[in-house]
Design a protein around this motif. Structure first.
Motif, PDB file in Angstrom:
ATOM      1  N   HIS A   1      35.028  37.490  48.111  1.00  0.00           N
ATOM      2  CA  HIS A   1      35.853  37.149  49.270  1.00  0.00           C
ATOM      3  C   HIS A   1      35.074  37.571  50.526  1.00  0.00           C
TER       4      HIS A   1
ATOM      5  N   SER B   1      36.408  32.061  49.699  1.00  0.00           N
ATOM      6  CA  SER B   1      35.866  32.804  48.566  1.00  0.00           C
ATOM      7  C   SER B   1      34.867  31.933  47.817  1.00  0.00           C
TER       8      SER B   1
ATOM      9  N   ARG C   1      40.594  31.716  50.324  1.00  0.00           N
ATOM     10  CA  ARG C   1      40.851  32.951  49.588  1.00  0.00           C
ATOM     11  C   ARG C   1      42.210  32.921  48.898  1.00  0.00           C
ATOM     12  N   SER C   2      43.224  32.452  49.580  1.00  0.00           N
ATOM     13  CA  SER C   2      44.561  32.433  48.967  1.00  0.00           C
ATOM     14  C   SER C   2      44.579  31.581  47.710  1.00  0.00           C
TER      15      SER C   2
ATOM     16  N   GLU D   1      42.654  33.452  44.842  1.00  0.00           N
ATOM     17  CA  GLU D   1      43.400  34.548  44.234  1.00  0.00           C
ATOM     18  C   GLU D   1      44.461  34.058  43.262  1.00  0.00           C
ATOM     19  N   SER D   2      44.959  32.854  43.468  1.00  0.00           N
ATOM     20  CA  SER D   2      45.984  32.327  42.564  1.00  0.00           C
ATOM     21  C   SER D   2      45.406  31.530  41.407  1.00  0.00           C
TER      22      SER D   2
ATOM     23  N   ASP E   1      40.451  34.025  37.752  1.00  0.00           N
ATOM     24  CA  ASP E   1      40.479  35.357  37.159  1.00  0.00           C
ATOM     25  C   ASP E   1      39.028  35.774  36.958  1.00  0.00           C
TER      26      ASP E   1
ATOM     27  N   THR F   1      35.235  41.342  41.140  1.00  0.00           N
ATOM     28  CA  THR F   1      35.662  40.843  42.450  1.00  0.00           C
ATOM     29  C   THR F   1      35.119  41.754  43.538  1.00  0.00           C
TER      30      THR F   1
ATOM     31  N   ASP G   1      35.096  42.296  47.782  1.00  0.00           N
ATOM     32  CA  ASP G   1      35.710  41.958  49.064  1.00  0.00           C
ATOM     33  C   ASP G   1      34.739  42.353  50.183  1.00  0.00           C
TER      34      ASP G   1
END
Length: 446
Positions: A10, A28, A42-43, A46-47, A50, A54, A56
């Protein structure tokens, strides 16, 4: 069910370079199997994803790894040996005598390690080399994890590596075969220069490069003396001679190109060949100015290189980007001659194109190798941020490189090398300096 990936990064900004001048905010990048799998908000990442790991990176820009398209890596051990001298004095009285005495497998090994460590810490993920014992540089690069193009050097005079043109080519082909199945180690023929390689060797290289489908990496029109010498020895200017010998083609990466006539720019553009611009080395040696703005207008692909650390004196591609942009503006008397985004392209995707690696690296695109670097723009010297690309080129420095990956392997983690021992390299360099300095002093006294 979320998609499984190896690595998810990210970043505050993702700058893919292709398309040029694009900045993706709060995106990301996902890596799987050493390649870029996805680039997405990014949103969404994240959903939908996996990840095994990760990372940031607030306040950091994620960009393609920089490509140093012209180096003499192991000459890092000659950094600062002889400065502030004209090119031929520098070569004849200092560099060539030092090379004659010191260049061997140990010198190449230790010098290549030092150079690769410097390049990785400053965000270079791929370098195009031209020097003796390319097999040793290849082994060092492979161990370090960096991407490299090994120059299969050819030159008319004997060295510790080879005795004559035939042996240079023979040993070069052996090096090509040695690494041909290595996904990170590539090769290119590297005839040194028009004044140091004869017609027969150049003709053979043109044929072999075409057969093997690998580039040709060569100094060309570096100084006015080179051009005068070419006219005296061959009756024409070096570029015209290369054209007659069949070397002026899309396979050629011509380094320096500081003395050009308008008709030569036109000829070069029509050939599809590439230029590797080394502004800081050219400035330091007073070699001349590459007409970058005119070349861009002629649609010539221009990459960037540092040259060797003996004539730069660093392997800093951030500095090279800035110098290239500023110098082009001054020479052309045009502030828009090389915008920041163009300078970043010259240091990344243009280098990949010049080396025939544009399908592998040079930009952040799905399917390409995950050759990535992160640059911390949250530091005071980069504030405030209106345009991240401009900050990268005009304000940021190599000390702001935090993380480096090549083919998905992390080689620099928070400013720390993961595959090379930095204290040991500094100790090795100091040991070489003591020996070489004593020898150079004795050479000057004799």
């Amino acid at each position: 069910m979320p998609q499984q990936v190896d690595l998810l990064i990210h970043a505050e900004w993702i700058i893919p370079v292709v398309p040029e001048n694009q900045v993706l905010t709060h995106h990301s990048l996902a890596v799987s199997g050493g390649r870029i799998e996805r680039i997405l908000p990014r949103s969404q990442a994240e959903s939908e994803l996996d990840a095994l790991q990760t990372i940031d990176l607030p306040g950091q820009a994620l960009i393609p790894g920089l490509i140093n398209a012209h180096t003499h890596a192991s000459m890092s051990l000659l950094r600062g040996l002889a400065d502030d001298l004209p090119l031929m004095t520098w070569l004849n009285e200092h560099i060539w005598p030092a090379e004659t005495q010191w260049v061997n497998e140990e010198f190449i090994h230790d010098g290549s390690q030092l150079a690769i460590a410097e390049m990785l810490l400053s965000g270079t993920t791929c370098f195009n080399d031209m020097y003796f014992f390319p097999d040793i540089t290849g082994r060092v690069a492979d161990h370090a994890g960096i991407r490299a193009v090994l120059g299969l050097i050819a030159i008319d005079f004997p060295s510790a590596w080879a005795a004559d043109g035939d042996e240079y080519i023979h040993k070069g082909l052996e090096v090509h075969d040695q690494f041909r199945n290595n996904s990170r180690i590539h090769s290119a023929f590297a005839p040194h220069a028009p004044y140091s390689v004869g017609d027969q060797v150049l003709k053979r290289i043109a044929v072999l490069a075409d057969e093997l489908e690998i580039p040709i990496h060569m100094h060309l029109h570096e100084t006015q003396d080179e051009i005068v010498q070419g006219q005296q020895q061959h009756g024409n200017r070096p570029m015209q001679r290369l054209n007659e010998l069949g070397l002026l083609s899309p396979a050629l990466a011509a380094v320096h190109m500081t003395h050009l006539q308008p008709e030569e720019i036109e000829l070069f553009a029509s050939s599809g060949a590439h230029v590797v611009h080394c502004p800081e080395s050219n400035l330091k040696l007073a070699s001349g100015f590459c007409p970058v703005a005119e070349m861009i207008k002629s649609d010539i692909n221009i990459a960037l290189g540092t040259d060797g650390a003996a004539s730069n004196n660093d392997l800093d591609m951030f500095s090279e980007m800035r110098t290239a942009a500023l110098l082009a503006k001054g020479v052309a008397v045009d502030a828009s001659a090389v915008p920041a985004a163009k300078a970043l392209s010259m240091a990344t995707i243009n280098g990949a194109r010049a080396l025939g690696l544009q399908e592998i690296t040079g930009s952040l695109e799905i399917g390409k190798s995950a050759d990535l670097i992160s640059v911390d723009l949250a530091r005071l010297a980069s504030q405030p941020i209106y345009h991240p690309i401009s900050q990268l080129v005009y304000a940021a420095g190599r000390e702001q490189v935090c993380h480096v990956w090549v083919a998905g392997q992390q080689l620099v983690n928070n400013h720390t090398l993961t595959t090379l021992n930095q204290p040991q390299l500094i100790k090795q360099a100091s040991s070489w300096a003591e020996r070489i300095a004593a020898s150079d002093s004795a050479q000057q006294d004799s």
